[in-house]
Design a protein around this motif. Structure first.
Motif, PDB file in Angstrom:
ATOM      1  N   TYR A   3      -6.632   2.293 -14.268  1.00 46.26           N
ATOM      2  CA  TYR A   3      -7.743   2.976 -13.585  1.00 46.26           C
ATOM      3  C   TYR A   3      -7.632   4.492 -13.671  1.00 46.26           C
ATOM      4  O   TYR A   3      -8.288   5.228 -12.945  1.00 46.26           O
ATOM      5  CB  TYR A   3      -7.892   2.522 -12.123  1.00 46.26           C
TER       6      TYR A   3
ATOM      7  N   THR B   6      -3.230  15.921   1.006  1.00 47.05           N
ATOM      8  CA  THR B   6      -3.715  14.763   1.735  1.00 47.05           C
ATOM      9  C   THR B   6      -3.151  14.766   3.158  1.00 47.05           C
ATOM     10  O   THR B   6      -1.949  14.941   3.352  1.00 47.05           O
ATOM     11  CB  THR B   6      -3.292  13.465   1.013  1.00 47.05           C
TER      12      THR B   6
ATOM     13  N   THR C 267      -8.765   9.822  -8.507  1.00 47.71           N
ATOM     14  CA  THR C 267      -7.474   9.162  -8.700  1.00 47.71           C
ATOM     15  C   THR C 267      -7.714   7.702  -9.060  1.00 47.71           C
ATOM     16  O   THR C 267      -8.772   7.143  -8.764  1.00 47.71           O
ATOM     17  CB  THR C 267      -6.649   9.214  -7.413  1.00 47.71           C
ATOM     18  N   PRO C 268      -6.712   7.061  -9.654  1.00 46.68           N
ATOM     19  CA  PRO C 268      -6.856   5.626  -9.923  1.00 46.68           C
ATOM     20  C   PRO C 268      -7.228   4.859  -8.660  1.00 46.68           C
ATOM     21  O   PRO C 268      -8.039   3.934  -8.702  1.00 46.68           O
ATOM     22  CB  PRO C 268      -5.463   5.236 -10.429  1.00 46.68           C
ATOM     23  N   ARG C 269      -6.663   5.249  -7.546  1.00 46.69           N
ATOM     24  CA  ARG C 269      -6.966   4.540  -6.312  1.00 46.69           C
ATOM     25  C   ARG C 269      -8.457   4.645  -5.980  1.00 46.69           C
ATOM     26  O   ARG C 269      -9.086   3.681  -5.551  1.00 46.69           O
ATOM     27  CB  ARG C 269      -6.113   5.116  -5.178  1.00 46.69           C
TER      28      ARG C 269
ATOM     29  N   LEU D  20       0.741  14.389   3.924  1.00 45.02           N
ATOM     30  CA  LEU D  20       1.315  13.322   3.102  1.00 45.02           C
ATOM     31  C   LEU D  20       1.758  13.774   1.717  1.00 45.02           C
ATOM     32  O   LEU D  20       2.265  12.980   0.938  1.00 45.02           O
ATOM     33  CB  LEU D  20       0.290  12.186   2.949  1.00 45.02           C
TER      34      LEU D  20
ATOM     35  N   ALA E 132      -4.027  -4.504  -3.269  1.00 49.73           N
ATOM     36  CA  ALA E 132      -4.966  -5.218  -4.147  1.00 49.73           C
ATOM     37  C   ALA E 132      -4.966  -4.605  -5.548  1.00 49.73           C
ATOM     38  O   ALA E 132      -5.027  -5.305  -6.554  1.00 49.73           O
ATOM     39  CB  ALA E 132      -6.369  -5.156  -3.549  1.00 49.73           C
ATOM     40  N   MET E 133      -4.876  -3.287  -5.578  1.00 48.09           N
ATOM     41  CA  MET E 133      -4.860  -2.607  -6.867  1.00 48.09           C
ATOM     42  C   MET E 133      -3.575  -2.937  -7.630  1.00 48.09           C
ATOM     43  O   MET E 133      -3.589  -3.148  -8.847  1.00 48.09           O
ATOM     44  CB  MET E 133      -4.945  -1.099  -6.575  1.00 48.09           C
TER      45      MET E 133
ATOM     46  N   HIS F 150     -10.511   2.652  -8.575  1.00 50.47           N
ATOM     47  CA  HIS F 150     -10.393   1.221  -8.279  1.00 50.47           C
ATOM     48  C   HIS F 150     -11.307   0.848  -7.122  1.00 50.47           C
ATOM     49  O   HIS F 150     -12.009  -0.169  -7.162  1.00 50.47           O
ATOM     50  CB  HIS F 150      -8.941   0.874  -7.971  1.00 50.47           C
TER      51      HIS F 150
ATOM     52  N   ASP G 204       0.831  -1.209   0.000  1.00 49.85           N
ATOM     53  CA  ASP G 204       0.000   0.000   0.000  1.00 49.85           C
ATOM     54  C   ASP G 204       0.863   1.255   0.000  1.00 49.85           C
ATOM     55  O   ASP G 204       1.838   1.323   0.752  1.00 49.85           O
ATOM     56  CB  ASP G 204      -0.815   0.055   1.306  1.00 49.85           C
ATOM     57  N   ASP G 205       0.506   2.223  -0.785  1.00 51.13           N
ATOM     58  CA  ASP G 205       1.058   3.570  -0.571  1.00 51.13           C
ATOM     59  C   ASP G 205      -0.011   4.587  -0.975  1.00 51.13           C
ATOM     60  O   ASP G 205      -1.169   4.216  -1.191  1.00 51.13           O
ATOM     61  CB  ASP G 205       2.397   3.778  -1.299  1.00 51.13           C
ATOM     62  N   LEU G 206       0.397   5.852  -1.044  1.00 52.88           N
ATOM     63  CA  LEU G 206      -0.556   6.925  -1.322  1.00 52.88           C
ATOM     64  C   LEU G 206      -1.313   6.667  -2.631  1.00 52.88           C
ATOM     65  O   LEU G 206      -2.487   6.996  -2.748  1.00 52.88           O
ATOM     66  CB  LEU G 206       0.223   8.253  -1.411  1.00 52.88           C
ATOM     67  N   HIS G 207      -0.621   6.113  -3.607  1.00 58.17           N
ATOM     68  CA  HIS G 207      -1.196   6.059  -4.950  1.00 58.17           C
ATOM     69  C   HIS G 207      -1.898   4.745  -5.283  1.00 58.17           C
ATOM     70  O   HIS G 207      -2.660   4.694  -6.234  1.00 58.17           O
ATOM     71  CB  HIS G 207      -0.113   6.353  -5.986  1.00 58.17           C
ATOM     72  N   ALA G 208      -1.607   3.680  -4.567  1.00 61.14           N
ATOM     73  CA  ALA G 208      -2.226   2.402  -4.905  1.00 61.14           C
ATOM     74  C   ALA G 208      -2.240   1.483  -3.693  1.00 61.14           C
ATOM     75  O   ALA G 208      -1.285   1.452  -2.913  1.00 61.14           O
ATOM     76  CB  ALA G 208      -1.471   1.730  -6.055  1.00 61.14           C
ATOM     77  N   SER G 209      -3.330   0.729  -3.577  1.00 64.86           N
ATOM     78  CA  SER G 209      -3.392  -0.305  -2.546  1.00 64.86           C
ATOM     79  C   SER G 209      -2.708  -1.562  -3.078  1.00 64.86           C
ATOM     80  O   SER G 209      -2.442  -1.684  -4.275  1.00 64.86           O
ATOM     81  CB  SER G 209      -4.851  -0.618  -2.212  1.00 64.86           C
TER      82      SER G 209
ATOM     83  N   GLU H 198     -14.283  -1.756  -7.097  1.00 63.42           N
ATOM     84  CA  GLU H 198     -14.218  -2.871  -6.157  1.00 63.42           C
ATOM     85  C   GLU H 198     -15.540  -3.000  -5.409  1.00 63.42           C
ATOM     86  O   GLU H 198     -16.077  -4.087  -5.238  1.00 63.42           O
ATOM     87  CB  GLU H 198     -13.091  -2.621  -5.148  1.00 63.42           C
TER      88      GLU H 198
END
Lengths: 169, 272, 801
Positions: C666, C709, C784-786, C717, B253-254, C789, B246-251, C793
């Motif tokens: 994404y 953030t 964002t892609p996150r 962050l 799972a992603m 996603h 995990d980080d700021l931009h993606a989990s 999900e």
């Protein structure tokens, strides 16, 4: 072997825009600070000091680099070129500068010197790049005013003409 | 945002650099291109009592192709390697991956070895080194050793380099006639990738797949690619094994999801 | 109608392209100048137990270390727009309330040394619980940022325009949604710069800073420094590396460096670095809006209810809570909706203080309003464009008085929409969507129709007070713009005006306006826009913000030039032996209209005033210096029932776009974007489109990339440009710009604002397209892609294809 102690100022001699200059600096002084405040070349701007925004880009031995990620002491003996070198002595803009003016490719103008220096290097190596190549090089700069479209147009015009800047000026 | 004070030394030879490293050990930092080091110094994130600037050591600024191995010296910039005339023919994957390293302006100064030494888990050059099963040439006054990629990159920002050692070169075995693909997902063009995926297929059709940004270091594996379904199974299973993070931009799972799709694409690209 | 911008060569460009700009950090500083570095809080919320600067003071080259205690002794708290017991100084006093808050100032002989010494200052903190979520901050149990205020919700007002309850009871349906607009900044590439001097003999300050205005902040700074206005001379350099609203918030540092200059007896310079800028310079406020519409089954909106909860961070600084009120009169947007209830709530949390930002309240409002219009279409199974059309203010109603008081000066919204959706543009979008969906790709179309206000009524913020409180405080209204035209003994024309330069091409446009009035070429006119509060004309509205140039300062320059023209005509009439009415200015000459051969060179007439004032017509003031000040009568104070004409002019923007969700990354990719602008008369087409492109890029950034953030404990962050994602050229899509011109009847030039519109419309338009692509209602920005996603999900659609 050159060695400089942390608190010691050393004389740094380089060629700036064709003129031999020298000034003193401690080893940790960034080239961006040295150019602006040591040598008075304030055309090079500082926007982030961690290498992302590209405003401080200058040419060292003809190659575009971030001056905030270069130490002044590393420029010893080098040829440094900044935006102040681009126009003719009478102030006439070179083709790249003129294209920026013709295409309204700048608003506040703060990021512009770095972009001009990147493309001075790039167009010297690649005089007729594709739009994709132009965008790839431009992506190394942040501009907050223009939305970039007019910058791309300006560079495309220079790239499609025979006016690509010479590597030495 | 100015660096702390440091002593600066600019050795003219590798031997001088090694002597300095022997003297200062982990008090010293090697400055080559500075594109990772100087931001950290400016941000005062790291300590450096002594900076050893190797950028002007002529013997390190060389690219050699010898006996099927491409050897890149520690002062060679990324753009200099990109301009190496035989790169696309002999080392197609390097030619595909290098343009994604940072930006034109940072590649002008950033070195190949420096990026490998920095060991960011999602950056392109460590992945490329892993894909080539290349090696890192480390030299100290006490001797020289060549460390295989898989042993050199240990974890996030951690390598096998000892404090008295200098990376003098990295070696990429040349692989002509290889079909390659290199793809990455980054938030912006030129950013550190969220994940980077590479695939290479040799003349015998065997496919090697590699990924950065899923684990603390890049990982590679041979995958059977005779048909898309079995390749997808192998990739899916591998994704579960390496998990992601995990980080700021993606989990995590992603990341797994992106990896499965991107890997399937690059494998398909090289497998035909 | 496709914009055919003719090429303009800006007056500004030759210098800026040659490295000859004069930005704040380029200017020479006095001999003996010292350099400052700000020590900032690592905590989101903590008591300051102890500051020990002894080791820092012993460091070579260090002059002083200022703390909150020094600042409290030497200055007064900043005046605020909302009267609360909250106090703020230029350094934290007793407590820190956000990560990055200035705690101490090290002044040394260089910035490098100041940063070294800062590491030697020992500060002991006693951490306190922080509150980051604005909704949570309103809870009774929430930690209080300012215990003396007794609440974090420091401003709350309810407004009723029309009979909303009745409309809701007769409506077929109620459709509601909640939107959240994120925190972000537009991070000018040049950060803050301040150089302050103090003259102890006169107790006066002389400060150079890249401040952008409004100059209503000048009294705030002077009061904090405990000096009358003239004792704080503020100079704004001729060039500034972008602002976008952000450089208002340099003001606390102007006061801080002034105090440092007073303490050290030396000039003090501070250049903010990028890390400081990201963590603490300024942010747009984040807003949670609950919005509900009373609608008929055919999509007509009868009434709206809005509950706007805006998060201003740790302090409500002047002129906050501006974004909550800047749109107040126009809260119904581009729609003819007679009934609206509004609740405006300003809340404080442990984040950096929010302030001005391009768009200023518009993006937050329109995200809610335009997402709601889209959702109405979804729930009623109508075409979203049809719902927009059914509610737009009809052309025959202009000038149109909106429910909450805005006077929409001109427009034909239906026509503008028809042009934008015509020409096959909408058909093309629909074709592309259909083709994508056939292939299983996620593609959506979004629309946004907005009203773009320009030139703020200085009285709008007083709407936050009750009528009784307003009467007590005295009326506030209008907005003064000023410009001066001078002619020198050789006939050279110079112009000064009350704007601060940030890249908007004011020099070029003012030269065109003045040259046009005087029969000269723009090259004959020099424009000097550096500001000096001791010598230039200014009022509280001065500065560059809220799109006040085209409707304000440009008008003042036009008026000053007209005054000058009349004066020159009178002087020349005597010399030409004709009546003033027969005199015209053209082609660099002043001549008889009926006999153009009877002419004098422009410079010759000008010289008369300087060399031979006795020859001037009787009763004429001698000098060739004309200043005009303009404030439009339409900018009235709020009415007794809280109706307020918040701005002078109201442009119209209609956007539509198609977006596609990349199935692997994404990432939302904008496939096509069309932006139609009615900004009244366009003063300069090249510059107008340049402003729109810049605004569009920032709108895309807000929609897809940029966000400050914080984690739940208040840690920040996004402290570098590697984490805070400013789009590069690779991330900004193309935009097709269209124009339709409905000149404003309220200004002599007919021009409206246009540089904020896409900051307001684009986030909403892209959000609507994403909602359409994914078939979801809950689209958080930046998308964002996150986040995409996570949405998929939740819908069980992420992962395997």
């Amino acid at each position: 072997m050159r060695a400089v102690k942390r608190d010691q100022k050393t004389r740094i001699a380089l060629t700036l825009n064709g003129r031999k200059l020298a000034a003193e600096a401690e080893p940790r002084l960034l080239l961006s600070d040295f150019l602006r405040h040591g040598l008075g070349a304030t055309g090079t701007h500082v926007g982030c000091e961690h290498g992302v925004c590209g405003a401080c880009t200058v040419l060292v031995d003809g190659v575009a680099v971030r001056s905030c990620l270069t130490l002044a002491v590393q420029a010893e003996g080098r040829e440094v070129r900044t935006v102040e070198s681009l126009a003719a002595p009478d102030g006439a803009l070179n083709p790249l500068q003129a294209a920026f003016r013709d295409h309204h490719a700048l608003q506040c103008g703060f990021c512009t010197p770095g972009i001009l220096m990147s493309f001075t290097d790039f167009l010297a190596r690649t005089p007729h790049p594709s739009e994709a190549q132009i965008r790839e090089v431009l992506s190394g700069h942040l501009c907050r005013c223009t939305g970039y479209a007019n910058i791309v147009e300006a560079i495309k015009e220079v790239a499609s003409s025979s006016h690509a800047p010479r590597s030495e000026g | 945002m100015k660096p702390r004070p440091f002593d600066y030394v600019q050795p003219d030879t590798v031997d001088e650099a090694l002597a300095l490293l022997a003297e200062h050990g982990d008090e010293a930092r090697i400055l080559a291109g500075g594109q990772s080091l100087i931001p950290m110094l400016n941000l005062r994130l790291i300590e450096a009592a002594v900076l050893i600037d190797i950028s002007r050591i002529a013997e390190l600024d060389t690219i050699r192709s010898d006996g099927g191995v491409l050897e890149v010296g520690a002062a060679v910039t990324q753009n200099k390697l990109l301009a190496w005339p035989n790169l696309a023919r002999e080392s197609a994957l390097l030619a595909a991956g290098l343009p994604l390293v940072g930006h034109f302006q940072t590649r002008n100064k950033g070195t190949v070895c420096g990026s490998i030494a920095h060991a960011d888990p999602s950056s392109e050059l460590p992945l490329l080194l892993a894909m080539y099963a290349g090696e890192v040439v480390l030299r100290a006054q006490r001797g020289t050793r060549a460390v295989p990629a898989k042993d050199f990159h240990k974890d996030m920002l951690t390598t096998a380099r000892e404090p008295d050692e200098l990376i003098v070169a990295v070696r990429f075995p040349e692989r002509p006639r290889e079909r390659v693909a290199f793809r990455e997902i980054a938030r912006r063009h030129g950013d550190f990738a969220i994940i980077a995926v590479a695939a290479a297929a040799g003349a015998n059709g065997a496919v090697t797949l590699g990924v950065g940004g899923m684990a603390g270091r890049p990982v590679t594996r041979a995958v059977a690619a005779h048909d898309a379904a079995s390749a997808a199974d192998a990739i899916g299973q591998w994704a579960e094994e390496i998990k992601g993070y995990d980080d700021l931009h993606a989990s995590a799972a992603m990341r797994r999801d992106m990896f499965r799709k991107l890997a399937a694409n690059v494998v398909a690209e090289v497998a035909q | 109608m496709v914009s055919q911008a003719t090429k303009t060569q800006r007056k500004e460009d030759a210098s800026l392209l040659s490295g000859r700009g004069r930005y704040a950090d380029d200017l020479p500083v006095p001999v003996g100048t010292l350099y400052a570095h700000v020590i900032r809080s690592p905590h989101a919320h903590a008591g300051i137990v102890r500051i020990d600067a002894r080791r820092a003071l012993a460091h070579d080259g260090v002059w002083t270390v200022l703390t909150g205690e020094d600042v409290r002794k030497l200055s007064d708290p900043f005046l605020a727009a909302v009267k609360t017991p909250v106090q703020q100084w230029s350094l934290a006093v007793e407590r820190v309330r956000y990560v990055g808050e200035p705690v101490a100032l090290v002044v040394a002989e260089s910035r490098y040394v100041a940063e070294d010494a800062a590491e030697l200052v020992e500060i002991e903190y006693a951490p306190l619980p922080a509150v980051i979520d604005p909704v949570a901050a309103c809870a009774k149990s929430a930690p209080l940022l300012h215990p003396q205020a007794g609440t974090n919700e420091v401003s709350l007002r309810e407004f009723r325009y029309g009979d909303t309850n009745a409309a809701f009871s007769r409506a077929d349906r109620r459709i509601a949604m909640t939107t959240t607009f994120p925190r972000l900044s537009f991070t000018p590439i040049e950060c803050y710069v301040v150089v302050a001097q103090h003259n102890a003999a006169e107790n006066s300050y002389d400060v150079t800073a890249n401040f952008q205005g409004p100059f209503s902040m000048h009294p705030v700074m002077a009061r904090a420094l405990r000096v009358p206005g003239p004792k704080l001379r503020l100079r704004i350099p001729p060039d500034s590396g972008g602002s976008f609203g952000i450089k208002l918030s340099v003001f606390p540092y102007i006061v801080l460096m002034a105090l440092a200059a007073k303490i050290t007896g030396r000039p003090v310079k501070w250049v903010e670095d990028r890390i400081e800028h990201l963590v603490a310079a300024s942010s747009g406020p984040n807003r949670v809006t609950q919005i509900e519409a009373a609608v008929t089954n055919d999509g007509r909106v009868l009434a709206l209810r809005l509950d706007q909860l805006e998060d201003y961070g740790a302090f409500l600084r002047a002129p906050m809570p501006g974004p909550l009120y800047r749109m107040q009169g126009a809260v119904t947007g581009a729609y003819d909706i007679a009934n609206v209830d509004v609740i405006n709530r300003a809340v404080l949390t442990n984040k950096m203080p929010a302030s001005l930002i391009r768009g200023f309240g518009g993006p937050q409002l329109y995200l809610a309003l335009e997402r709601l219009m889209h959702q109405i279409a979804v729930e009623l199974d109508l075409d979203p464009l049809e719902v927009i059309r059914r509610n737009l203010v009809p052309a025959q109603k202009f000038p149109y008085r909106a429910a909450a008081g805005a006077l929409y000066d001109s427009g034909d919204y239906m026509r503008a929409v028809a042009i934008a959706t015509g020409g096959g543009r909408l058909d093309e979008l629909k074709r592309r969507r259909a083709a994508a969906r056939v292939q299983g790709r996620r593609y959506g179309i979004g629309f946004a129709a907005i009203v773009e206000p320009a030139m703020s009524n200085m009285g709008y913020l007083s709407t936050l007070m009750s009528q009784e409180a307003r009467e007590k405080a005295g009326p506030k209204s209008g907005a003064v713009s000023m410009a001066t035209v001078n002619i020198d003994p050789l006939g050279a024309v110079t112009v000064t005006a009350d704007v601060t330069v940030q890249g908007q091409s004011h020099e070029t446009v003012l030269a065109e306006i003045v040259a046009n009035a005087l029969g000269l070429r723009p090259d004959d006119v020099e424009v000097t826009l550096e500001m000096d509060t001791a010598k230039d004309q200014w009022s509280i509205a001065a500065g560059t913000y809220s799109s006040r140039f085209a409707s304000g300062t440009a008008v003042a320059a036009h008026m000053a030039a007209a005054q000058m023209r009349e004066k020159l005509k009178a002087i020349a009439a005597k010399q030409l032996n004709v009546l003033p009415d027969d005199v015209e200015l053209a082609g660099g000459k002043i001549r008889s209209r009926s006999n153009p051969d009877n002419a004098l060179p422009f410079g010759r007439v000008a010289a008369t005033s300087h060399w031979s004032p006795v020859l001037l017509p009787e009763s004429m003031a001698p000098a060739l210096s004309e200043t005009a000040a303009w404030t439009p009568p339409e900018l009235e104070p709020p009415s007794h029932d809280d109706r307020i004409n918040t701005s002078l002019t109201y442009g119209f923007v209609f956007d539509m776009c198609g977006v596609e969700i990349d199935p692997v990354s994404y990432q939302v990719r904008v496939d096509r974007y069309v932006s139609m602008h009615d900004a009244g008369r366009i003063l300069n087409a090249t510059i107008a489109d340049g402003q729109i492109r810049g605004s569009f890029a920032q709108g895309v950034a807000a929609a897809l990339y940029e966000e400050f953030t914080y984690d739940e404990e208040g840690a920040f962050l996004t402290g570098t440009f590697a984490d805070y994602l400013v789009p590069t050229v690779s991330e900004i899509p193309e935009v097709e710009i269209l124009h339709y011109e409905s000149p404003s009847p309220l200004t002599p030039l007919g021009a409206k604002g246009l540089a904020e519109g896409n900051c307001m419309s684009t986030p909403a338009c892209i959000a609507n397209a994403i909602a359409d692509a994914l078939g979801v209602a809950d689209v958080a920005l930046p998308a964002t892609p996150r986040r995409i996603h996570a949405l998929l999900e939740r819908a069980g659609e992420a992962g395997e294809r």
